[in-house]
Design an enzyme around this catalytic site. Structure first.
Site, PDB file in Angstrom:
ATOM      1  N   ARG A 200      18.059 -29.100  -1.014  1.00 23.16           N
ATOM      2  CA  ARG A 200      17.697 -28.079  -0.020  1.00 23.16           C
ATOM      3  C   ARG A 200      16.176 -27.909   0.017  1.00 23.16           C
ATOM      4  O   ARG A 200      15.454 -28.459  -0.797  1.00 23.16           O
ATOM      5  CB  ARG A 200      18.354 -26.746  -0.375  1.00 23.16           C
ATOM      6  CG  ARG A 200      17.839 -26.138  -1.679  1.00 23.16           C
ATOM      7  CD  ARG A 200      18.597 -24.877  -2.045  1.00 23.16           C
ATOM      8  NE  ARG A 200      19.946 -25.201  -2.496  1.00 23.16           N
ATOM      9  CZ  ARG A 200      20.896 -24.291  -2.690  1.00 23.16           C
ATOM     10  NH1 ARG A 200      20.666 -23.029  -2.448  1.00 23.16           N
ATOM     11  NH2 ARG A 200      22.089 -24.652  -3.113  1.00 23.16           N
TER      12      ARG A 200
ATOM     13  N   ILE B  13      12.225 -27.703   0.446  1.00 20.30           N
ATOM     14  CA  ILE B  13      11.157 -28.693   0.506  1.00 20.30           C
ATOM     15  C   ILE B  13      11.630 -30.044  -0.001  1.00 20.30           C
ATOM     16  O   ILE B  13      11.314 -31.088   0.581  1.00 20.30           O
ATOM     17  CB  ILE B  13       9.937 -28.205  -0.298  1.00 20.30           C
ATOM     18  CG1 ILE B  13       9.276 -27.012   0.420  1.00 20.30           C
ATOM     19  CG2 ILE B  13       8.917 -29.332  -0.487  1.00 20.30           C
ATOM     20  CD1 ILE B  13       8.152 -26.371  -0.373  1.00 20.30           C
TER      21      ILE B  13
ATOM     22  N   ASP C  40      20.469 -31.766 -14.524  1.00 22.75           N
ATOM     23  CA  ASP C  40      19.714 -30.595 -14.969  1.00 22.75           C
ATOM     24  C   ASP C  40      18.413 -31.116 -15.568  1.00 22.75           C
ATOM     25  O   ASP C  40      18.414 -31.746 -16.631  1.00 22.75           O
ATOM     26  CB  ASP C  40      20.522 -29.824 -16.018  1.00 22.75           C
ATOM     27  CG  ASP C  40      19.801 -28.590 -16.542  1.00 22.75           C
ATOM     28  OD1 ASP C  40      18.601 -28.423 -16.274  1.00 22.75           O
ATOM     29  OD2 ASP C  40      20.449 -27.786 -17.252  1.00 22.75           O
ATOM     30  N   VAL C  41      17.296 -30.868 -14.888  1.00 22.25           N
ATOM     31  CA  VAL C  41      16.032 -31.467 -15.314  1.00 22.25           C
ATOM     32  C   VAL C  41      15.514 -30.900 -16.630  1.00 22.25           C
ATOM     33  O   VAL C  41      14.569 -31.445 -17.218  1.00 22.25           O
ATOM     34  CB  VAL C  41      14.940 -31.329 -14.230  1.00 22.25           C
ATOM     35  CG1 VAL C  41      15.348 -32.054 -12.962  1.00 22.25           C
ATOM     36  CG2 VAL C  41      14.592 -29.872 -13.966  1.00 22.25           C
TER      37      VAL C  41
ATOM     38  N   ASN D 254      10.221 -32.536  -7.795  1.00 25.32           N
ATOM     39  CA  ASN D 254      10.163 -31.370  -6.926  1.00 25.32           C
ATOM     40  C   ASN D 254      10.956 -30.175  -7.466  1.00 25.32           C
ATOM     41  O   ASN D 254      10.637 -29.037  -7.141  1.00 25.32           O
ATOM     42  CB  ASN D 254      10.683 -31.747  -5.533  1.00 25.32           C
ATOM     43  CG  ASN D 254      10.976 -30.530  -4.679  1.00 25.32           C
ATOM     44  OD1 ASN D 254      10.073 -29.907  -4.128  1.00 25.32           O
ATOM     45  ND2 ASN D 254      12.255 -30.158  -4.567  1.00 25.32           N
TER      46      ASN D 254
ATOM     47  N   TYR E 246       5.060 -18.569 -13.446  1.00 26.26           N
ATOM     48  CA  TYR E 246       5.046 -19.624 -12.423  1.00 26.26           C
ATOM     49  C   TYR E 246       3.663 -20.254 -12.316  1.00 26.26           C
ATOM     50  O   TYR E 246       3.524 -21.485 -12.279  1.00 26.26           O
ATOM     51  CB  TYR E 246       5.473 -19.040 -11.076  1.00 26.26           C
ATOM     52  CG  TYR E 246       5.557 -20.057  -9.956  1.00 26.26           C
ATOM     53  CD1 TYR E 246       6.658 -20.902  -9.845  1.00 26.26           C
ATOM     54  CD2 TYR E 246       4.550 -20.166  -8.997  1.00 26.26           C
ATOM     55  CE1 TYR E 246       6.748 -21.832  -8.815  1.00 26.26           C
ATOM     56  CE2 TYR E 246       4.633 -21.082  -7.964  1.00 26.26           C
ATOM     57  CZ  TYR E 246       5.739 -21.921  -7.879  1.00 26.26           C
ATOM     58  OH  TYR E 246       5.811 -22.834  -6.858  1.00 26.26           O
TER      59      TYR E 246
ATOM     60  N   LYS F 286       2.758 -24.259 -13.095  1.00 24.63           N
ATOM     61  CA  LYS F 286       2.196 -25.146 -12.083  1.00 24.63           C
ATOM     62  C   LYS F 286       0.807 -25.658 -12.481  1.00 24.63           C
ATOM     63  O   LYS F 286       0.444 -26.799 -12.155  1.00 24.63           O
ATOM     64  CB  LYS F 286       2.151 -24.446 -10.726  1.00 24.63           C
ATOM     65  CG  LYS F 286       3.533 -24.217 -10.115  1.00 24.63           C
ATOM     66  CD  LYS F 286       4.293 -25.523  -9.922  1.00 24.63           C
ATOM     67  CE  LYS F 286       5.602 -25.331  -9.179  1.00 24.63           C
ATOM     68  NZ  LYS F 286       6.336 -26.596  -8.974  1.00 24.63           N
TER      69      LYS F 286
END
Length: 255
Positions: free
Chosen positions: A19, A21, A66-67, A93, A161, A165
């Site tokens: 879903r 991006i 599951d990353v 992503n 977050y 990143k």
């Protein structure tokens, strides 16, 4: 003349591709000719996105993974390679975002979850797929970072977050330097505010006007625009780019 944007004959694995991006990135790469391993933690959305890509005339395999779990990531890389062939492009992503969460209200679980998905997940997937790329002597990895790794967003508090990143951006540079001699290019894209469902919800709050007022172009980006940036970094058109952070923010960080 050879088209440096043509991805025909290449295999791309995109995480979080069910879903948002991630899905649009997968669709853009498929439109450029790539076959796609559609990876998502939700098998239903992975299957739906794979069906869309198949309708475009490309091969697509939905894979549930599951990353944050190394065993799951290793199985993901093996399944994609077995069903589609060697992986030429990896797009990291998959991410979660905990926003409006002041530092002193973080639980240990909040912090660990954010770092686990958004940073550890990129590392595990890069290792699992990167090892295969190193064996083949070629490959392109594109990580989805964020302007949140460069600046502190306002007015919403989101320290975990932002930290994750920022880690993705520096991990990108580290892998780029380490693997350049192996024929692997590693770059990242840092989007600003993009019109996903979550961001659109934010526009309905007092935050939204702050975001738009801080963006010189005065609008949100689109998932398709992120997809085009990834396409460039995945294709031969960017053959001399590695360790690059392509900022896609309508001018937000230029102020």
């Amino acid at each position: 003349m050879v088209n440096p944007f043509d991805l025909t004959g290449r295999v791309a694995l995109v995480t979080g591709a069910g879903r948002g991006i991630g899905r649009e990135i997968a669709v853009v790469l498929a439109g450029a000719g790539a076959d796609i391993a559609v990876v998502d933690i939700d098998p239903a959305t992975a299957a739906d996105a794979a069906a869309q890509i198949t309708s475009l005339g490309r091969r697509a395999v939905p894979i549930t993974a599951d990353v944050t779990r190394l065993a799951s990531v290793e199985a993901m890389a093996a399944e994609a390679s077995d069903k589609l062939g060697g992986i030429d492009i990896l797009v990291n992503n998959a991410a979660v975002a905990a926003v409006n969460l002041p530092v002193l209200e973080h639980s240990p679980e909040d912090w660990v979850r954010q770092i686990d998905v958004d940073l550890h997940g990129v590392f595990w997937c890069s290792c699992a797929v990167g090892a295969r790329m190193v064996e083949r002597g070629r490959g392109a990895i594109v990580n989805i970072a964020s302007i949140s790794g460069l600046i502190v967003n306002h007015p919403q508090p989101q320290a975990a977050y932002n930290t994750a990143k920022a880690g993705v951006i520096h991990l990108t540079r580290s892998l780029a330097c380490e693997w350049a001699g192996d024929g692997i290019r590693v770059n990242c894209v840092s989007p600003g505010y993009v019109g996903t469902e979550m961001t659109k919800h934010g526009l309905s709050t007092a935050w939204g006007q702050v975001w738009l007022d801080s963006t010189p172009m005065g609008r949100l980006g689109t998932p398709t625009e992120v997809g085009y940036a990834v396409w460039f970094l995945a294709a031969d058109a960017s053959s001399y780019c590695t360790g690059t952070n392509l900022v896609l923010d309508g001018g937000y960080t230029a102020r």
